[in-house]
Scaffold this active site. Structure first.
Site, PDB file in Angstrom:
ATOM      1  N   SER A   1       2.180   6.964 -16.338  1.00  0.00           N
ATOM      2  CA  SER A   1       1.561   6.079 -15.341  1.00  0.00           C
ATOM      3  C   SER A   1       2.502   4.951 -14.926  1.00  0.00           C
ATOM      4  CB  SER A   1       0.258   5.496 -15.907  1.00  0.00           C
ATOM      5  OG  SER A   1       0.482   4.885 -17.161  1.00  0.00           O
TER       6      SER A   1
ATOM      7  N   GLU B   1      -8.939  -1.160  15.303  1.00  0.00           N
ATOM      8  CA  GLU B   1      -9.266   0.242  15.000  1.00  0.00           C
ATOM      9  C   GLU B   1      -8.763   0.637  13.610  1.00  0.00           C
ATOM     10  OE1 GLU B   1      -7.723   2.531  18.290  1.00  0.00           O
ATOM     11  OE2 GLU B   1      -9.032   1.507  19.702  1.00  0.00           O
TER      12      GLU B   1
ATOM     13  N   SER C   1       0.724   1.979  25.104  1.00  0.00           N
ATOM     14  CA  SER C   1       0.683   3.436  25.096  1.00  0.00           C
ATOM     15  C   SER C   1       2.052   3.957  25.503  1.00  0.00           C
ATOM     16  CB  SER C   1      -0.377   3.912  26.089  1.00  0.00           C
ATOM     17  OG  SER C   1      -0.096   5.222  26.524  1.00  0.00           O
TER      18      SER C   1
HETATM   19  N1  ARG Z   1      -1.661   4.432 -19.303  1.00  0.00           N
HETATM   20  C1  ARG Z   1      -2.858   4.425 -20.069  1.00  0.00           C
HETATM   21  C2  ARG Z   1      -4.049   4.100 -19.152  1.00  0.00           C
HETATM   22  O1  ARG Z   1      -3.841   3.625 -18.106  1.00  0.00           O
HETATM   23  C3  ARG Z   1      -2.780   3.410 -21.164  1.00  0.00           C
HETATM   24  C4  ARG Z   1      -3.708   3.651 -22.304  1.00  0.00           C
HETATM   25  C5  ARG Z   1      -3.236   4.804 -23.132  1.00  0.00           C
HETATM   26  N2  ARG Z   1      -4.113   5.036 -24.221  1.00  0.00           N
HETATM   27  C6  ARG Z   1      -4.158   6.211 -24.878  1.00  0.00           C
HETATM   28  N3  ARG Z   1      -5.009   6.316 -25.820  1.00  0.00           N
HETATM   29  N4  ARG Z   1      -3.409   7.198 -24.497  1.00  0.00           N
HETATM   30  O2  ARG Z   1      -5.177   4.351 -19.471  1.00  0.00           O
END
Ligand code: ARG
Length: 459
Positions: A22, A289, A276
């Site tokens: 992430s 819009e 346009s």
């Molecule tokens: N990147 C994870 C989230 O946004 C962080 C928490 C991870 N926790 C775990 N038990 N894998 O949720």
């Protein structure tokens, strides 16, 4: 570096790593992640879980990481799974052994719950500032247009006359409620999940009151299982943001209509319009819009998170990682829309003569003509019928009620006298509406005094 791996015998498949990671989006709250860690470490030292030296080394290390991220010398590397792993492994790289103690008495579950709350709190405050600016802008338009007459509509048909101040006042009320909704959410979310661990608290003697107060929370959350799995505050945030967008979108719809060739009630500033590629005469309300269009993606975020959460067993599940992108997108969208909208409103011109003329041409004073008859003893239902006949007559002759001669009035009802003209003038129709909340100038002035107090003293 990975935060786990001891119990694994194989490397993570690269696609699994990419799918699971992430960092590409949770890097957005690096600041809050470090803020939370500093509070955690401060508390650990106070409780004797870390010594003073370790605390200082960790905090200095964390601050240097934050500075390096901000001055661009530390880049987020794809090898880390998330912002938490990134900061921790970087810290260990910088300060060695002491860095390995940062995560004592903490899980990424309570850490991410904290980071997201801190980030949301900051974003809500920014959005609230933008809302307040918009309220000020609307207030100024209202103050300047207490006698700018225009038609009010029901079913998008001209209905009764009102004023521009009154019309804008309706939106003032909506955005005022939006502001109050954000204040409510801020109060409710302001409890600190840090110290909840994976979900069952921890055996270390943590002082959760202390971390909560260091981070500006009202207090610690009271159930560690709920703390790591609660995303209600994001759902109500997205709901409040959806409502703000719904209000902006309704307003934009009106601006688009008012800006059309048929209405010409307003003229958007050149700096807030677009052209346009083929039709040289066009000046389009693209900003209005787009704001109307972007409402859909904020609603989408709300529905997305509601759906993500709907069958999650307690406590933490990885599904919850999906809360971030949609919420971040909603924050960015709402902030962009609010500031663009405010700029569009404060730069547009109101064609007040056209507005007033439009109120005159649309029989918006028909109710007042009926009221005139009622005031002269005619039962309302009969008065309604008589004025209906007047309107029909005017439509056939393509004139307004005010254009009829007294003889024409009297041919339909002898009750009408010379004072009918005064009684149905647009100005009279509006100024007689003096119940609180109505468009009459004196009633509006009372409301503006309340708004002024609200804008300048209550917040
Ligand atoms: N990147 C994870 C989230 O946004 C962080 C928490 C991870 N926790 C775990 N038990 N894998 O949720």
């Amino acid at each position: 570096m990975k935060l786990w791996g001891g119990r694994f015998t194989k490397q993570t498949n690269q696609l699994v790593h990419n799918f699971n990671a992430s960092l590409s989006f949770d890097q957005k709250f690096y600041y809050q992640d470090i803020e939370g860690s500093i509070a955690h470490v401060t508390m650990l030292a106070k409780q004797g879980i870390l010594n003073e030296e370790e605390k200082v080394a960790i905090i200095d290390g964390l601050i240097s990481i934050r500075n390096d991220i901000e001055n661009g010398t530390l880049l987020f590397d794809e090898a880390s799974e998330d912002i938490h792993s990134f900061v921790e492994s970087n810290l260990i790289g910088r300060i060695g052994e002491a860095g390995k103690k940062l995560h004592t008495g903490r899980s990424r579950n309570d850490q991410v719950a904290l980071d997201m709350k801190l980030y949301t709190r900051d974003e809500l405050k920014e959005i609230d500032e933008l809302l307040k600016q918009l309220l000020h802008t609307l207030f100024h338009v209202m103050e300047a247009n207490l006698e700018t007459y225009m038609p009010g509509f029901t079913h998008l048909q001209k209905a009764q006359p009102t004023t521009l101040a009154h019309h804008f006042g309706a939106y003032f009320e909506m955005f005022k409620r939006d502001h109050e909704r954000l204040q409510d959410i801020l109060k409710r979310l302001n409890y600190c999940p840090l110290g909840s661990g994976a979900f069952a608290g921890t055996t270390y003697p943590l002082d959760r009151e202390l971390t909560a107060s260091l981070l500006g929370f009202t207090g610690p959350t009271l159930n560690s299982m709920d703390s790591v799995s609660d995303r209600d505050y994001l759902i109500e945030t997205l709901s409040a943001l959806s409502t703000i967008m719904m209000h902006l979108s309704r307003f934009c719809e009106e601006i688009i209509i008012w800006n059309s060739n048929e209405y010409q009630f307003i003229e958007l500033d050149d700096s807030y319009s677009t052209g346009s590629s083929i039709m040289p005469q066009k000046k389009n309300p693209d900003i209005a819009e787009l704001i109307r269009g972007k409402t859909g993606r904020v609603y989408g975020s709300l529905v997305s998170l509601l759906t993500t959460m709907k069958s999650l067993p307690l406590a933490y599940n990885k599904d919850m990682q999906e809360d971030k992108e949609v919420t971040f997108d909603a924050f960015d969208t709402v902030k962009g829309c609010l500031s663009l909208f405010e700029g569009m409103i404060s730069s547009m011109k109101f064609n007040t003569t056209i507005m007033e003329q439009s109120a005159k041409n649309g029989f918006t004073n028909a109710t007042d003509a009926a009221d005139y008859l009622v005031n002269h003893g005619v039962p309302f239902r009969d008065a309604h019928g008589i004025v209906g006949q007047l309107v029909l007559y005017c439509i056939e002759k393509n004139i307004a009620l005010d254009d009829m001669s007294l003889e024409e009035f009297q041919a339909i009802s002898p009750v009408f006298q010379e004072d009918i003209y005064e009684s149905i003038s647009i100005k009279t129709c509006v100024e007689k509406r003096l119940t609180i909340g109505a468009p009459g100038k004196e009633a509006m002035k009372q409301v503006l005094a309340i708004y002024k107090e609200y804008l300048y003293n209550e917040q």
